[in-house]
Design a protein around this motif. Structure first.
Motif, short mmCIF file in Angstrom:
data_model
loop_
_atom_site.label_atom_id
_atom_site.label_comp_id
_atom_site.label_asym_id
_atom_site.label_seq_id
_atom_site.Cartn_x
_atom_site.Cartn_y
_atom_site.Cartn_z
N LEU A 299 22.93 12.00 21.71
CA LEU A 299 21.71 12.79 21.87
C LEU A 299 20.93 12.84 20.56
O LEU A 299 19.71 12.63 20.54
N LEU A 300 21.62 13.07 19.46
CA LEU A 300 20.96 13.12 18.16
C LEU A 300 20.35 11.76 17.79
O LEU A 300 19.25 11.69 17.22
N ARG B 57 19.24 9.46 19.94
CA ARG B 57 18.03 9.29 20.76
C ARG B 57 16.88 10.13 20.23
O ARG B 57 15.73 9.69 20.22
N GLN B 58 17.17 11.33 19.77
CA GLN B 58 16.12 12.17 19.19
C GLN B 58 15.57 11.56 17.91
O GLN B 58 14.36 11.61 17.66
N LEU B 59 16.43 10.96 17.10
CA LEU B 59 15.98 10.29 15.89
C LEU B 59 15.09 9.09 16.23
O LEU B 59 14.05 8.89 15.61
N GLU B 60 15.49 8.31 17.24
CA GLU B 60 14.68 7.16 17.66
C GLU B 60 13.31 7.62 18.16
O GLU B 60 12.28 7.02 17.81
N GLU B 61 13.29 8.68 18.94
CA GLU B 61 12.02 9.20 19.47
C GLU B 61 11.13 9.74 18.35
O GLU B 61 9.93 9.45 18.32
N ALA B 62 11.69 10.49 17.44
CA ALA B 62 10.91 11.04 16.32
C ALA B 62 10.38 9.92 15.43
O ALA B 62 9.23 9.98 14.97
N LYS C 99 7.35 8.38 17.15
CA LYS C 99 6.15 9.21 17.04
C LYS C 99 5.53 9.10 15.65
O LYS C 99 4.31 8.96 15.51
#
Length: 125
Positions: free
Chosen positions: A25-26, A28-33, A36
Motif C-alpha cells: 500500500l505504501l 502504491r501511494q509513493l508511485e501515485e504521489a 502527481k
C-alpha cells in the motif's frame, strides 16, 4: 592488508523477509504521489501529451520507472519527440530512473531506456 568484518546484524536490524500488505500500500501511494508531482513539474505541452495516453509510475527493486502506453501512432510520435523534456523532469525525482515506452495496441516489444544511459547531449532516441 587486514580486513575488518562487522558482527552480524540482529534480526531486528535486518530488512523484512517478506513484503506485507502495508508495504504494498505504501509503495502504491509513493508511485501515485510521484506521478502527481511529475505531472505538475511538466510543461503544459507535456501535460497535454501525457493526458492523451495512459501513463503511470512503477517502483520495482528500488528503480523508478515511468511507463507510457500510447493509444495511436500519432500520439506515439508526439510523445517520442517530447521524451527529452520528460527525461529532464524525471531527473528531478531520480537519476537512476527508467522510461518504458509502449507502442500502440501492444504493437511490438516496449522499449526501455535508463536515464543514466543517456548522454550529456540529451540524445534520447
Amino acid at each position: 592488508m587486514s580486513k575488518r568484518f562487522l558482527p552480524p546484524l540482529s534480526p531486528d536490524d535486518l530488512p523484512p523477509t517478506r513484503v506485507t500488505q502495508l508495504d504494498g500500500l505504501l509503495l502504491r501511494q509513493l508511485e501515485e504521489a510521484t506521478g502527481k508531482r511529475f505531472f505538475k513539474a511538466c510543461s503544459l505541452m507535456t501535460r497535454a501529451l501525457l493526458s492523451s495516453c495512459h501513463w503511470y509510475f512503477q517502483i520495482n527493486a528500488g528503480t523508478l520507472t515511468l511507463v507510457i502506453n500510447s493509444y495511436d501512432i500519432e500520439s506515439y510520435q508526439h510523445i517520442a519527440n517530447a521524451l527529452p523534456q520528460m527525461v529532464d523532469k524525471l531527473n528531478l525525482f531520480s537519476n537512476s530512473a527508467k522510461i518504458r515506452f509502449c507502442l500502440p495496441n501492444n504493437g511490438g516489444i516496449p522499449w526501455e531506456i535508463r536515464l543514466d544511459e543517456i548522454s550529456d547531449e540529451g540524445n534520447v532516441l
